[in-house]
Design an enzyme around this catalytic site. Structure first.
Site, PDB file in Angstrom:
ATOM      1  N   ASP A   1      31.825  33.643  36.015  1.00 26.24           N
ATOM      2  CA  ASP A   1      33.140  34.218  36.310  1.00 26.24           C
ATOM      3  C   ASP A   1      33.432  35.270  35.252  1.00 26.24           C
ATOM      4  OD1 ASP A   1      33.650  32.641  38.534  1.00 26.24           O
ATOM      5  OD2 ASP A   1      34.579  31.044  37.365  1.00 26.24           O
TER       6      ASP A   1
ATOM      7  N   ASP B   1      34.471  34.915  44.693  1.00 29.35           N
ATOM      8  CA  ASP B   1      35.787  34.292  44.873  1.00 29.35           C
ATOM      9  C   ASP B   1      36.746  35.239  45.597  1.00 29.35           C
ATOM     10  OD1 ASP B   1      34.921  32.024  43.484  1.00 29.35           O
ATOM     11  OD2 ASP B   1      35.545  32.858  41.552  1.00 29.35           O
TER      12      ASP B   1
END
Length: 197
Positions: free
Chosen positions: A136, A151
């Site tokens: 991330d 995402d």
């Protein structure tokens, strides 16, 4: 010999279905590729945990490794998320044949590409197969989680799902009102008053 109306309708449906499948595949490949390339660049060029301002503190790049799901929940159950992601991917591939709408094809393409992007991390990254940590790196000011391109694709697909559902657009691309049977369409909106006794 000219085609009959049923044959023409069947050919038309087949053409629409093929177009929807192509759109789904293209969107899925695009979402997956953007996710993989962005993660590769982040791992190669950013220091773990070190923020880099893009638009001041409004948007930062902060490389982290997420062992769980969104908001780092379930960090001890990474393998469960890997199994769920695999099931979702198989479901989308099987279900795709029913899609006739370009909008729904885009939706499932984003969901498939994003899902496969994070699944790839869980299958190929340390600490091991099925329990790999997801990369991330996108951090928005005041947002409680750091996320990635996969995402974004998944959340965007959910937003499109809500929009299509509210508008009543089915998998075949038609609105709910247009899918009414002729009997329903001709029926009065209110029952006729009964004759007085």
């Amino acid at each position: 010999m000219p085609e009959t109306e049923p044959q023409q309708a069947t050919a038309g449906k087949r053409e629409v279905s093929t177009r929807a499948l192509v759109v789904l595949a293209v969107v899925a490949v695009l979402a997956y590729s953007l996710d993989r390339v962005s993660k590769s660049l982040v791992v190669e060029n950013l220091t773990l945990g070190q923020p880099v301002n893009v638009i001041g503190e409004l948007l930062q790049l902060r490389y982290v490794e997420n062992p769980g799901a969104a908001f780092s929940l379930g960090s001890g159950s990474t393998w469960v998320f890997a199994i769920i992601a695999a099931i979702v991917a198989v479901f989308i591939v099987i279900f795709a044949r029913r899609i006739r709408s370009t909008a729904w094809a885009v939706l499932f393409g984003m969901l498939l590409g994003g899902n496969l992007g994070n699944l790839t991390d869980r299958l190929t990254r340390p600490p091991g197969f099925g329990v790999g940590h997801v990369v991330d790196f996108l951090q928005v000011y005041a947002f409680p989680a750091i996320f990635n391109v996969a995402d974004v694709a998944i959340v965007s697909s959910m937003g499109l799902f809500i929009l299509l559902t509210i508008r009543g657009i089915g998998l075949d691309g038609t609105r709910a009102a247009k899918r009414m049977t002729p009997v329903d369409a001709d029926a009065p909106s209110h029952p006729a008053p009964s004759d007085p006794a």
